[in-house]
Design a protein around this motif. Structure first.
Motif, short mmCIF file in Angstrom:
data_model
loop_
_atom_site.label_atom_id
_atom_site.label_comp_id
_atom_site.label_asym_id
_atom_site.label_seq_id
_atom_site.Cartn_x
_atom_site.Cartn_y
_atom_site.Cartn_z
N LEU A 97 0.86 -1.18 0.00
CA LEU A 97 0.00 0.00 0.00
C LEU A 97 0.90 1.23 0.00
CD1 LEU A 97 -3.02 -0.41 2.46
CD2 LEU A 97 -3.04 -0.44 -0.02
N TYR A 98 0.45 2.28 -0.71
CA TYR A 98 1.24 3.49 -0.85
C TYR A 98 0.58 4.67 -0.13
CZ TYR A 98 3.66 0.75 -4.35
OH TYR A 98 4.36 -0.24 -4.99
N TYR A 99 1.42 5.54 0.41
CA TYR A 99 0.97 6.74 1.09
C TYR A 99 1.28 7.92 0.18
CZ TYR A 99 1.27 3.66 5.22
OH TYR A 99 1.14 2.62 6.12
N LEU A 100 0.24 8.63 -0.25
CA LEU A 100 0.43 9.76 -1.15
C LEU A 100 -0.16 11.02 -0.55
CD1 LEU A 100 0.23 7.11 -3.17
CD2 LEU A 100 0.20 8.90 -4.92
N SER A 101 0.54 12.12 -0.74
CA SER A 101 0.03 13.44 -0.39
C SER A 101 0.76 14.46 -1.26
CB SER A 101 0.25 13.76 1.08
OG SER A 101 -0.36 14.99 1.43
N GLY A 114 5.48 7.19 1.00
CA GLY A 114 5.71 6.00 1.81
C GLY A 114 5.09 4.78 1.17
N VAL A 115 5.50 3.60 1.64
CA VAL A 115 4.95 2.33 1.16
C VAL A 115 5.06 1.32 2.30
CG1 VAL A 115 7.18 1.71 0.14
CG2 VAL A 115 5.10 0.53 -0.61
N ARG A 116 4.09 0.43 2.40
CA ARG A 116 4.14 -0.60 3.42
C ARG A 116 3.68 -1.94 2.84
NH1 ARG A 116 -0.31 -1.29 7.99
NH2 ARG A 116 0.73 -3.30 7.89
N ASN A 117 4.07 -3.03 3.53
CA ASN A 117 3.46 -4.33 3.29
C ASN A 117 2.86 -4.78 4.61
OD1 ASN A 117 5.61 -5.26 4.83
ND2 ASN A 117 6.55 -6.46 3.20
N LYS A 166 7.14 -0.71 6.88
CA LYS A 166 6.75 0.54 6.23
C LYS A 166 8.01 1.37 5.98
CE LYS A 166 4.04 4.78 6.95
NZ LYS A 166 3.06 5.45 7.83
N TYR A 167 8.14 1.84 4.74
CA TYR A 167 9.29 2.66 4.34
C TYR A 167 8.82 4.09 4.11
CZ TYR A 167 12.92 4.66 1.35
OH TYR A 167 13.89 5.47 0.81
N MET A 168 9.60 5.04 4.65
CA MET A 168 9.34 6.46 4.40
C MET A 168 10.64 7.10 3.92
SD MET A 168 6.88 7.50 7.63
CE MET A 168 6.36 9.06 6.93
N PRO A 169 10.62 7.84 2.81
CA PRO A 169 11.83 8.46 2.28
C PRO A 169 12.26 9.65 3.14
CG PRO A 169 9.95 9.24 1.07
CD PRO A 169 9.42 8.20 2.02
N ARG A 170 13.48 10.13 2.90
CA ARG A 170 13.95 11.33 3.59
C ARG A 170 13.13 12.53 3.13
NH1 ARG A 170 18.12 13.01 6.62
NH2 ARG A 170 18.94 15.13 6.37
N ARG A 171 12.62 13.26 4.09
CA ARG A 171 11.81 14.43 3.77
C ARG A 171 11.72 15.33 4.99
NH1 ARG A 171 6.37 13.75 5.53
NH2 ARG A 171 5.95 11.69 6.38
N PRO A 172 11.36 16.60 4.80
CA PRO A 172 11.25 17.51 5.96
C PRO A 172 10.05 17.14 6.82
CG PRO A 172 11.48 18.73 3.90
CD PRO A 172 11.19 17.31 3.53
N LEU A 173 10.25 17.13 8.12
CA LEU A 173 9.17 16.97 9.08
C LEU A 173 9.07 18.27 9.88
CD1 LEU A 173 9.77 13.32 10.34
CD2 LEU A 173 8.14 14.12 8.63
N ARG A 202 15.14 -3.31 -0.41
CA ARG A 202 14.01 -3.75 -1.24
C ARG A 202 12.89 -2.71 -1.25
NH1 ARG A 202 9.26 -6.44 -1.12
NH2 ARG A 202 9.17 -6.59 1.16
N PHE A 203 12.60 -2.15 -0.09
CA PHE A 203 11.54 -1.15 -0.02
C PHE A 203 11.94 0.13 -0.73
CE2 PHE A 203 9.26 -3.74 2.97
CZ PHE A 203 7.95 -3.30 2.86
N GLN A 204 13.20 0.49 -0.68
CA GLN A 204 13.65 1.65 -1.45
C GLN A 204 13.36 1.45 -2.93
OE1 GLN A 204 17.83 2.36 -0.39
NE2 GLN A 204 17.23 4.37 0.38
N GLN A 205 13.62 0.26 -3.44
CA GLN A 205 13.39 -0.04 -4.85
C GLN A 205 11.90 -0.01 -5.18
OE1 GLN A 205 15.34 -3.80 -5.36
NE2 GLN A 205 17.41 -2.92 -5.36
#
Length: 487
Positions: A402-406, A411-414, A418-425, A467-470
């Motif tokens: 499943l993908y997280y979009l905004s 992000g993506v999870r199974n 769950k993988y989250m890329p580098r981004r500002p928080l 793998r999640f990065q890919q």
């Protein structure tokens, strides 16, 4: 050689003239842009939509089996932990709990987006809001942020080329109605009656936006500012009218409450009853509305063959409970998109079942297509998957990821990670009125052992991290190559 000296006063005057000239040019360009603004519409896909719906009309008329009525209840900013059956100890929701006990609950269900407009787009179309250029919140025409969006050339309403559940079901022979909040645009071509809803009673926007009026189709029936202490009552009455008027034909009712989005209101007789304050009073009044909905369906003789779906458009905002999740409305931590989900259909779905596999709001359109045995539109990608077999207890979740979009993929999870890329928080100091983004990540969370996303597990599971990065980068690339999702 004579030297020319420019005095400071002259320099300042010249600079002032330049600034004023540029400002005037900017205003003129802005006025022209606003005057010439046109919503993005894909004419080829609009024509394809018409052809598809014409075909659905033929197929729908050939169906002889009894089709279920569909009631889709969507709350606004309600958190995962705000129902009794999901763990609330301060809010009492007996009517919603009864549907959960007699229906199917998906424990890992996600809204299509962490804010209002794109979430509603995803629920109604089965597609990520980025497909329709609507990953942002829209505002009433004339609002400063509406003008800003128009100046950017952004969409301010759902494109007419999109196919909504109401479009589909109307073509299939259903009576279609929306009671409650639309929030997918107020311009011609993007209103409820333009997008498949034969009947509309409710508000075009969130209840904190002005002017807040109630409409019946295109006409204002409760002028702004509408008395919001009566809002839930108005919606219950409109729901009953729609069901009773259409009980002899299959119907689709989209009941989209404005609450518990702020500002919060209840009738005086309901005030102060909940241990969760005004927020709890509002949710308990919403629960009473579900009890009245059930009574109306039973009295009309259609309860057993009605699919009732209950969920929320995103996680809680300033109040409300995300359960044990990290985050709230507006972000892609679990608390922003993990929402409660109930599907209740006594004659066809698993009763008293609790499912732990992943599912998403974009799955609603493919599921309805599967229930009615209708083909998906051939010209566009549906981002969801049918949940019918899963809801019947016959299959596992149809999702590997499943993908997280905004606005973009965040992000993506199974089932576990769950993988989250580098981004500002955003970080803000309590007591101040500002915040700033601090780049963080990338992170890999082990949701099985760390469900509230407290610890990065990438060092412990380096192969999973790679793998999640890919997987993530492949999704980003796919969205960039075909953002509209057209075939």
């Amino acid at each position: 050689m004579r030297r020319i000296v420019l005095y400071p006063v002259k320099l300042l005057l010249n600079a002032l003239v330049l600034v004023v000239t540029l400002a005037i040019i900017g205003v003129v360009v802005g006025v022209i842009k606003l005057a010439l603004y046109e919503q993005h519409t894909q004419e080829e896909q609009l024509e394809s939509k018409r052809a598809y719906l014409a075909n659905i009309s033929k197929l729908g008329n050939q169906q002889s089996e009894q089709r279920p009525n569909i009631v889709f209840v969507l709350y606004d900013d309600l958190g995962y932990g705000d129902f009794s059956f999901t763990g609330s100890r301060t809010i009492d929701t007996p009517n919603i709990d009864s549907l959960a006990q007699g229906g199917t609950v998906i424990n890992q269900f996600y809204s299509p987006a962490p804010v209002c407009t794109p979430a509603r787009f995803g629920y109604l179309t089965g597609r990520h809001a980025e497909r329709g250029g609507l990953s942002h919140v829209v505002f009433p025409e004339g609002h400063p942020l509406d003008r800003f969006l128009r100046l950017r050339g952004a969409n301010v309403g759902i494109p007419p080329s999109e196919i909504t559940l109401a479009d589909l079901l109307q073509a299939a022979g259903y009576r279609t109605g929306l009671v409650g909040k639309w929030h997918l645009g107020d311009q011609p071509g993007s209103r409820p009656n333009d997008m498949g809803f034969e009947q509309f009673y409710g508000a075009l926007y969130s209840n904190d936006m002005k002017p807040f009026a109630l409409y019946e189709n295109e006409d204002v029936v409760v002028p702004a500012p509408a008395d919001q202490t009566k809002l839930s009552e108005h919606y219950v009455e409109a729901t009953s009218r729609f069901i009773n008027a259409n009980k002899n034909a299959p119907f689709f009712l989209y009941l989209a409450h404005n609450f518990p989005h702020i500002p919060l209101y209840v009738r005086d007789s309901k005030l102060g009853r909940s241990d969760a304050g005004l927020y709890g009073d509002v949710v308990e009044e919403l629960d009473e509305g579900i009890g009245q909905l059930i009574d109306t369906l039973k009295t009309a003789g259609v309860y057993d063959n009605t699919l009732i779906i209950i969920t929320s458009d995103n996680g809680p905002w300033f109040e409300g409970s995300p359960g044990n999740d990290r985050g709230r409305k507006g972000n892609t931590f679990e608390g922003g998109m993990h929402v409660p989900f109930i599907a209740h259909w006594p004659t066809s779905l698993c009763q008293g079942c609790s499912l732990d596999g992943m599912a998403s709001g974009v799955d609603l359109m493919p599921t309805i297509l599967d229930i009615l045995n209708l083909p998906p539109p051939p010209d566009r990608i549906l981002d969801g998957r049918s949940l019918l077999g899963y809801l019947r207890g016959e299959e596992t979740t149809p999702h590997e990821h499943l993908y997280y979009l905004s606005g973009k993929v965040l992000g993506v999870r199974n089932e576990r990670f769950k993988y989250m890329p580098r981004r500002p928080l955003i970080h803000s100091q309590a007591g101040t009125n500002f915040g700033f983004g601090i780049p963080q990540g990338p992170w890999l969370f082990d949701l099985t052992n760390d469900p509230n996303e407290s610890y990065d597990a990438s060092a412990r599971y380096p192969e999973e991290f790679k793998r999640f990065q890919q997987v993530y980068e492949s999704k980003v690339e796919a969205m960039q190559k075909n953002p509209g999702g057209w075939r």
